[in-house]
Design a protein around this motif. Structure first.
Motif, PDB file in Angstrom:
ATOM      1  N   SER A 249      23.394 -57.360 -30.299  1.00 32.59           N
ATOM      2  CA  SER A 249      24.195 -57.572 -29.093  1.00 32.59           C
ATOM      3  C   SER A 249      25.533 -58.155 -29.541  1.00 32.59           C
ATOM      4  CB  SER A 249      23.492 -58.542 -28.138  1.00 32.59           C
ATOM      5  OG  SER A 249      23.525 -59.853 -28.663  1.00 32.59           O
ATOM      6  N   ALA A 250      26.510 -58.103 -28.645  1.00 35.53           N
ATOM      7  CA  ALA A 250      27.826 -58.659 -28.994  1.00 35.53           C
ATOM      8  C   ALA A 250      27.716 -60.144 -29.315  1.00 35.53           C
ATOM      9  CB  ALA A 250      28.810 -58.421 -27.857  1.00 35.53           C
ATOM     10  N   ARG A 251      26.796 -60.851 -28.632  1.00 38.42           N
ATOM     11  CA  ARG A 251      26.614 -62.280 -28.924  1.00 38.42           C
ATOM     12  C   ARG A 251      26.046 -62.475 -30.330  1.00 38.42           C
ATOM     13  NH1 ARG A 251      21.888 -65.506 -28.631  1.00 38.42           N
ATOM     14  NH2 ARG A 251      20.765 -63.877 -27.530  1.00 38.42           N
ATOM     15  N   GLU A 252      25.013 -61.700 -30.660  1.00 33.55           N
ATOM     16  CA  GLU A 252      24.424 -61.817 -31.998  1.00 33.55           C
ATOM     17  C   GLU A 252      25.455 -61.462 -33.066  1.00 33.55           C
ATOM     18  OE1 GLU A 252      19.779 -60.613 -31.568  1.00 33.55           O
ATOM     19  OE2 GLU A 252      21.235 -59.035 -31.129  1.00 33.55           O
ATOM     20  N   HIS A 254      28.704 -61.630 -32.856  1.00 32.60           N
ATOM     21  CA  HIS A 254      29.735 -62.674 -32.932  1.00 32.60           C
ATOM     22  C   HIS A 254      29.289 -63.797 -33.872  1.00 32.60           C
ATOM     23  CE1 HIS A 254      32.928 -65.029 -30.450  1.00 32.60           C
ATOM     24  NE2 HIS A 254      32.853 -65.514 -31.662  1.00 32.60           N
ATOM     25  N   VAL A 255      28.097 -64.288 -33.673  1.00 35.05           N
ATOM     26  CA  VAL A 255      27.612 -65.409 -34.488  1.00 35.05           C
ATOM     27  C   VAL A 255      27.432 -64.964 -35.950  1.00 35.05           C
ATOM     28  CG1 VAL A 255      25.725 -67.040 -34.824  1.00 35.05           C
ATOM     29  CG2 VAL A 255      26.537 -66.547 -32.504  1.00 35.05           C
ATOM     30  N   VAL A 258      30.903 -64.550 -37.769  1.00 28.96           N
ATOM     31  CA  VAL A 258      31.576 -65.813 -38.066  1.00 28.96           C
ATOM     32  C   VAL A 258      31.141 -66.342 -39.425  1.00 28.96           C
ATOM     33  CG1 VAL A 258      31.507 -68.254 -37.459  1.00 28.96           C
ATOM     34  CG2 VAL A 258      32.105 -66.584 -35.734  1.00 28.96           C
ATOM     35  N   GLY A 280      35.291 -62.616 -31.650  1.00 24.03           N
ATOM     36  CA  GLY A 280      34.753 -62.151 -30.373  1.00 24.03           C
ATOM     37  C   GLY A 280      35.275 -60.771 -30.008  1.00 24.03           C
ATOM     38  N   ARG A 281      36.564 -60.540 -30.293  1.00 21.32           N
ATOM     39  CA  ARG A 281      37.131 -59.218 -29.972  1.00 21.32           C
ATOM     40  C   ARG A 281      36.533 -58.140 -30.871  1.00 21.32           C
ATOM     41  NH1 ARG A 281      41.974 -61.884 -30.165  1.00 21.32           N
ATOM     42  NH2 ARG A 281      42.767 -60.593 -31.867  1.00 21.32           N
ATOM     43  N   ALA A 284      32.932 -57.383 -29.845  1.00 28.03           N
ATOM     44  CA  ALA A 284      32.847 -56.614 -28.607  1.00 28.03           C
ATOM     45  C   ALA A 284      33.260 -55.157 -28.820  1.00 28.03           C
ATOM     46  CB  ALA A 284      33.731 -57.259 -27.544  1.00 28.03           C
TER      47      ALA A 284
ATOM     48  N   ARG B  17      32.850 -67.984 -24.854  1.00 27.53           N
ATOM     49  CA  ARG B  17      33.300 -66.599 -24.675  1.00 27.53           C
ATOM     50  C   ARG B  17      32.133 -65.790 -24.135  1.00 27.53           C
ATOM     51  NH1 ARG B  17      37.403 -63.220 -26.821  1.00 27.53           N
ATOM     52  NH2 ARG B  17      36.810 -61.032 -26.720  1.00 27.53           N
ATOM     53  N   VAL B  19      30.189 -62.470 -23.462  1.00 29.36           N
ATOM     54  CA  VAL B  19      30.099 -61.121 -24.015  1.00 29.36           C
ATOM     55  C   VAL B  19      28.998 -60.409 -23.225  1.00 29.36           C
ATOM     56  CG1 VAL B  19      31.092 -61.378 -26.302  1.00 29.36           C
ATOM     57  CG2 VAL B  19      28.801 -62.171 -25.935  1.00 29.36           C
TER      58      VAL B  19
END
Lengths: 327, 91
Positions: A249-252, A254-255, A258, A280-281, A284, B17, B19
């Motif tokens: 997922s976009a959340r997974e 993102h982390v 990083v 984040g961008r 996504a 943020r 998502v």
């Protein structure tokens, strides 16, 4: 000493020494300048080291130390020398310890220090290999020793073009993330290079302290020189005995991303916030997958297939996928 | 055990943020990242408006198929984790 202009990661780098690993610049205005100073022993100790890098196989002794000195960054490789990075990250000085070979200085510059300097002007720098498949880039993300370069070389042997060994530089242009070519070189352990069919005579030593070899175009690997749209990111994991992928997922994503991003000072709240937004961008916009496989040569063909299954190269955003094949 | 009537607010040193239906949170003081699933994301949204777990509970019970006991237990645990991570603080 004359200044030479080189190209790396979408940046023009001026240098007072030749950097044979890099191509000559196509533009005349340097964005980052490197200067090699005469060798010497460090004369000053900073008040406080605020960060250190350790290598997994070393006990106690740091690989690199970081400090703020007079507004600049001091990056000390205790066994090799000092680098100074200006606060705007546009000037890099190096004073190697006496006897450190030029090849080691160039390796430290290109593979350790420059990735920290390039994260400016909206660029994003990830600890990742990158290859281009059918004019579209994918990033291979993983910790040191996870097999990024070996997988990249394997993909290159099957028709991909290499964009970067260990430093993926991406820049957002017109709403699309473009991967900028780093330099035409891939660092492999001698047994990996031999397994992948690269003759020893076509490889050079990376640095005096490691057995790793650098393979360039003479070693038969194709390198790409133009920026390429980023269509997928694959995070390597050695879990399980099967080759499998799972779309994050976009959340997974993102982390996970990083953790792989280059950041000079994790205590700098402004830089952290900027990185947070940038990652984040990317998370996504670019499909991100976990790629699990046992790190063995004989499965690399199936790993390549799994990557291709995740990419719909006829569409710009890829497609979700979850696959598993027996290991 | 978390007091369901304790007033909470998102810590000032935190950036978030969204998502999709999920949220990524960064604690700028510690440099630590956290991820919230859709339920955690909804909880954080409602917490900003209602401030206490007790006042958020009835709203979420109408939105999710879960028993009150289970939901309160899950949200209390999440609250403790967010307090420990410095993401929210007592108002």
């Amino acid at each position: 000493m004359p200044t030479r202009l080189h190209e790396i990661g979408g940046t023009v780098l001026a240098s007072n020494i030749a950097l044979p690993e890099l191509l000559p610049a196509r533009a005349a205005r340097p964005e980052v300048a490197f200067e090699l100073l005469p060798a010497g022993v460090p004369q000053e100790e900073p008040e406080q080291w605020i960060r250190r890098w350790d290598l997994p196989d070393e006990e106690g002794r740091p690989w690199a130390l970081f400090a703020r000195v007079g507004g600049e960054w001091l990056i000390r490789f205790p066994s090799h020398g000092d680098f100074r990075l200006s606060s705007d990250r546009r000037r890099i000085l190096c004073r190697p310890l006496p006897g450190i070979p030029a090849a080691t200085v160039r390796h430290l510059l290109l593979d350790q220090v420059l990735p920290l300097a390039l994260r400016h002007g909206g660029r994003f720098v990830l600890h990742a290999s990158a290859v281009a498949l059918a004019e579209q880039a994918i990033g291979i993300v993983g910790q040191s020793g996870s097999g990024k370069s070996t997988l990249a070389a394997s993909l290159a042997g099957a028709g991909a073009e290499l964009l970067s060994d260990d430093c993926l530089v991406a820049e957002e242009r017109d709403g699309e993330w473009q991967v900028e070519p780093y330099y035409a070189g891939l660092r492999l352990w001698p047994d990996n290079a031999a397994e992948l069919g690269v003759p020893r005579s076509q490889a050079v030593e990376v640095a005096h302290y490691t057995r790793k070899l650098r393979i360039d175009q003479r070693g038969g690997l194709p390198f790409r020189r133009s920026s390429t749209p980023l269509r997928g990111l694959f995070i390597l994991s050695e879990e399980g005995d099967a080759v499998s992928t799972r779309r994050l997922s976009a959340r997974e994503a993102h982390v996970a991303l990083v953790e792989a991003a280059y950041l000079l000072d994790p205590g700098d709240a402004t830089a952290l916030k900027e990185q947070f937004e940038t990652v984040g961008r990317i998370a996504a916009a670019v499909p991100c997958h976990i790629l699990c496989y046992p790190y063995r040569y004989e499965v690399l063909g199936r790993v390549r297939d799994a990557i291709l299954d995740c990419l719909d190269l006829t569409r710009p955003t890829g497609r979700p996928c979850t696959t598993e094949t027996p290991g | 055990v978390h007091d369901r009537n304790a007033r909470l607010k998102i810590a000032p040193h935190v950036v978030t943020r969204k998502v999709g239906e999920e949220t990524v949170i960064l604690n700028l003081e510690s440099g630590t990242y956290f991820g919230l699933d859709p339920i955690g994301t909804r909880y954080l949204d409602l917490l900003e408006q209602h401030a206490t777990l007790a006042s958020v509970l009835p709203v979420m019970l109408r939105e999710f198929e879960v028993t009150e006991e289970q939901l309160e237990s899950d949200l209390a645990r999440l609250t403790e984790e967010m307090l420990a991570g410095g993401l929210v603080e007592r108002d």
